[in-house]
Design an enzyme around this catalytic site. Structure first.
Site, mmCIF file in Angstrom:
data_model
loop_
_atom_site.group_PDB
_atom_site.id
_atom_site.type_symbol
_atom_site.label_atom_id
_atom_site.label_comp_id
_atom_site.label_asym_id
_atom_site.label_seq_id
_atom_site.Cartn_x
_atom_site.Cartn_y
_atom_site.Cartn_z
ATOM 1 N N GLU A 1 0.802 -1.222 0.000
ATOM 2 C CA GLU A 1 0.000 0.000 0.000
ATOM 3 C C GLU A 1 0.841 1.281 0.000
ATOM 4 O OE1 GLU A 1 -0.590 -2.651 1.884
ATOM 5 O OE2 GLU A 1 -2.717 -3.169 1.767
ATOM 6 N N PHE B 1 -11.625 -7.628 13.673
ATOM 7 C CA PHE B 1 -10.563 -8.063 12.762
ATOM 8 C C PHE B 1 -10.246 -6.939 11.766
ATOM 9 C CE2 PHE B 1 -9.337 -10.116 8.682
ATOM 10 C CZ PHE B 1 -8.088 -10.548 9.090
ATOM 11 N N GLN B 2 -8.990 -6.646 11.630
ATOM 12 C CA GLN B 2 -8.486 -5.580 10.752
ATOM 13 C C GLN B 2 -9.100 -4.220 11.069
ATOM 14 O OE1 GLN B 2 -8.475 -6.953 6.586
ATOM 15 N NE2 GLN B 2 -6.457 -7.816 6.959
ATOM 16 N N LYS C 1 -17.510 -0.538 6.146
ATOM 17 C CA LYS C 1 -17.971 -1.460 5.109
ATOM 18 C C LYS C 1 -19.485 -1.388 4.905
ATOM 19 C CE LYS C 1 -17.448 -6.161 3.417
ATOM 20 N NZ LYS C 1 -16.868 -7.492 3.624
ATOM 21 N N MET D 1 24.418 8.520 2.748
ATOM 22 C CA MET D 1 24.301 9.758 3.527
ATOM 23 C C MET D 1 24.608 9.481 4.998
ATOM 24 S SD MET D 1 23.932 12.927 3.112
ATOM 25 C CE MET D 1 22.940 13.602 1.779
#
Lengths: 585, 163
Positions: free
Chosen positions: A64, A126-127, A176, A493
């Site tokens: 993502e 969940f999630q 949802k 760096m």
């Protein structure tokens, strides 16, 4: 909010859509062509709606974070908001770095995050994750859908907020149950939106503009310091006209590269930590600084107590909070850069006055002397490949006209210093947050939207591995990005700072067990070329850029000892600099 | 310096969290915070007491104004204003202390709003300074509980902070 979606507007349409279908239709009505994302439980209804239409195309990334960087880079190249769709929980948290990256650089983006069903929120489902809470400090605004019929209004609102004023990412969290396919509502997409609590300024204050013009005309040692606001504010041509009308020296910030053409004689390079000697000297000794769409970042000013002691500072910015934040502005102008510069130009033309020409020519003589001191030199006679030389050659083969998408580290600074950006929106890099892993997805986002342009990803073996899985996405969508991997076997760096401040104790800055990048590229179905000597570089670049539609991974082994110079001495004034490993001001 | 900042805020979920978060993120102080809906139920009025130098206060005002849900911001302590805070104090009040506490409350124009054989609960309204002074004045009287609302404020005269 609710009253605005109701009423007369709804009478115009009888089309009934589910929440999920409304999400996609609203994006189509907003003119969105690509949606970058990754499916998951909470957004499955939306993905199903996406599948059943062909206006909005979806790009499936492999992580993502890459979706957010793709959308972000599209916004940087086009000026329009990029759009991301991710699921709840880990999908949303994986997007966090990308949202923060866009926020720090004021990039317009709309991020749609799935959420668990409304009645489950707060129950550790969940999630489930509190994405509104997580994203609050790293986005311009965030909202949640409470009623499916509000979806079109909320999406319009998200775009409006993301793209107006000081742009930034907006997160819209969608539970949802707001997207149930069998629950349909009348759909109407609002053409515009007005919020009583958010009305960003457009024009600058005319009295302040007059003051600024007067101060500028009285200057003997002026400098124009332009930042990313000029690029996002689409004001390059006004800036260029103003600079050329008054013969002002111009410096660009890291975010502003391309705002003023690098090839022009009035351009004196980037300023700041790794800015040019002449830009930092000119700033330090200036009597009037015209700051346009720049925010006096700590990577520019060095020690603010020693910053430009003689300067009257005129500061044009859309965000009042950026004015007098770190450095006090004597003449602040709040407004969009484009109309403010247009007003200044009109006033200057009407006054028909110029700066004191004798003083200005003396100032330019001084600047030319500073130009001769360092001049972007590096040890080009060394047997090992120099990163600066690689960038110069990339610039040559792309005729200075490529989109250059950079990762973060030494290679980023070399690209900023040695690739001359003559147009705005061509230099795509994570300036504020400094996000390693940004480069490849950024290049993908640009290439997808500008398929005929040369799109280069300048990276290092550290940064590229932070999102290397996207080589797979590149194959799926045929994204012919050219990856310039400046491979020095170190986190360059970090190593440079360890050389300078920690007696070369390389704590965890050596990347052991590097993969064979050529084979890796091939494994993903791309072309890989290894370059280890200066002689191999030219033919490799020619081959890579001749393969128009192919992703080519150039693994270029460079001098591991190279440092980025000039470099401001920490704690000093703008013009306190190291010029090489052995010279300092 | 102490400042009283008044904010008109959209009465929406998350708006208050965003405002409070701003103070935490940017390291500004909140000495007290008081918030409730106004006569217009879509708007909340918030009074925030903070301190900092002029530069900090200016940044606070600017950043508050940047929040999408903030409708108006005013530093009411910049001009003539009225400030009031409500305090409820439960003290131990037995023996000869009982009369002493009552006298003290009267002097500060407080009211005793709940009584038990061994405690008094006193309600007091005033500037935050006055409430501080009352607590000082209670001296050796054992304080069992203090509840303060944080200051609310309004500008004097015809000046208003409204839509």
């Amino acid at each position: 909010m609710t009253s605005q979606t109701k009423s007369a507007d709804l009478a115009k349409t009888t089309e009934m859509l589910s929440g999920a279908a409304m999400v996609i239709r609203a994006l189509a009505d907003e003119g969105v062509e690509y949606l970058y994302g990754y499916p998951g439980g909470a957004v499955l209804h939306i993905y199903d709606a996406l599948f059943q239409q062909n206006k909005v195309k979806h790009v499936l990334v492999r992580h993502e974070q890459a979706a957010t960087h793709m959308a972000d880079a599209y916004a940087r190249a086009s000026g329009k908001a990029g759009v991301v769709l991710v699921t709840s929980g880990p999908g949303a948290t994986n997007a966090v770095t990308g949202i923060a990256t866009a926020y720090m650089d004021s990039i317009p983006m709309v991020v749609l995050t799935g959420q668990v069903m409304s009645h489950l929120i707060g129950g550790d489902a969940f999630q489930e994750t509190d994405m509104l809470g997580i994203s609050r400090p790293i986005c311009k605004h965030n909202m949640s859908v409470r009623r499916p019929e509000d979806i079109p209004y909320l999406i319009k609102k998200a775009f409006h907020i993301a793209q107006s004023g000081r742009p930034g990412p907006v997160v819209l969290d969608i539970p949802k149950d707001m997207t149930m396919p069998n629950q349909k509502f009348p759909y109407h997409y609002p053409t515009e939106i007005s919020l009583r609590s958010y009305q960003p300024k457009q024009q600058g204050h005319s009295g302040q503009i007059k003051k600024a013009v007067t101060a500028l005309l009285a200057a003997k040692k002026p400098i124009l310091y332009a930042g990313g606001g000029v690029i996002m504010g689409n004001a390059s041509s006004e800036l260029t006209e103003l600079a050329q009308l008054l013969n002002l020296p111009v410096t660009n910030t890291l975010m502003g590269l391309g705002a003023y053409p690098a090839g022009d004689k009035q351009f004196i390079g980037m300023l700041g930590m790794h800015g040019s000697y002449e830009a930092n000297q000119t700033m330090h000794h200036a009597d009037v600084i015209l700051a346009v769409g720049a925010r006096f970042d700590d990577r520019v000013t060095n020690n603010t107590k020693k910053f430009c002691p003689d300067a009257t500072i005129i500061h044009i910015d859309i965000d009042p909070a950026s004015i007098s934040k770190t450095v006090n502005a004597h003449i602040p102008i709040v407004g969009l850069v484009k109309p403010v510069l247009t007003d200044m130009l009109a006033l200057l033309k009407q006054k028909k006055k110029k700066l004191d020409s004798a003083a200005l020519s003396q100032w330019w003589q001084q600047i030319d002397q500073w130009r001769a001191v360092h001049g972007g030199r590096y040890d080009s006679a060394a047997p090992l490949l120099k990163p600066q030389y690689v960038i110069e050659q990339v610039s040559k083969i792309t005729k200075g006209d490529a989109f250059v998408c950079s990762d973060v580290g030494q290679h980023q600074m070399f690209a900023a210093q040695y690739y001359p950006f003559n147009k705005p929106n061509r230099w795509i890099n994570s300036g504020g947050l400094g996000t390693m892993g940004f480069g490849l997805p950024a290049a993908m986002g640009v290439k997808l939207n500008y398929p005929d342009a040369d799109v280069v990803c300048v990276t290092g073996e550290g940064s590229i591995q932070m999102n290397i899985q996207e080589l797979s996405t590149c194959k799926q969508y045929g994204l012919g990005v050219k990856i310039i991997n400046l491979n020095n076997g170190y986190l360059g760096m970090v190593k440079q700072w360890q050389d300078m401040n920690y007696e070369s104790r390389y704590a965890s800055s050596y990347m052991d067990s590097l993969p064979d990048f050529v084979k890796l590229a091939e494994a993903y179905g791309h072309v890989g070329i290894r370059v280890t000597t200066p002689e191999e570089l030219q033919p490799a670049l020619e081959r890579a850029f001749a393969l128009k539609d192919q992703l080519v991974f150039l693994d270029i082994h460079i001098d591991p000892k190279e440092h980025v110079y000039p470099m401001q001495i920490p704690g000093g004034a703008m013009n306190d600099m190291f010029l090489s490993k052995t010279e300092r001001t | 310096m102490r400042h009283i900042i008044s904010v008109l805020l959209e009465n929406e979920s998350g708006a208050l969290a965003r405002l409070v978060g701003l103070f935490a993120q940017r390291g500004y102080n909140i000495d007290s915070l008081n918030v409730a809906p106004t006569d217009d139920p879509t708007l909340s009025r918030l009074t925030l007491v903070t301190h900092g130098n002029d530069q900090v206060i200016e940044q606070i005002s600017k950043h508050l104004h940047k929040l999408i849900e903030v409708v108006k911001v005013s530093d009411i302590s910049e001009a003539a204003h009225i400030e009031r805070e409500l305090m409820l104090v439960k003290v131990k009040a037995s023996g000869n202390q009982r009369e002493e506490v009552k006298r003290c409350a009267d002097i500060f124009r407080g009211q005793i709003i709940d009584v038990t054989p061994i405690t008094y609960t006193i309600q007091l309204v005033g500037t935050s300074d006055k409430l501080d002074a009352f607590i000082q004045a209670l001296g050796t009287t054992p304080i069992l509980e203090v509840v303060r609302s944080g200051a609310s404020g309004i500008a004097r005269g015809e000046k208003t902070l409204a839509l």
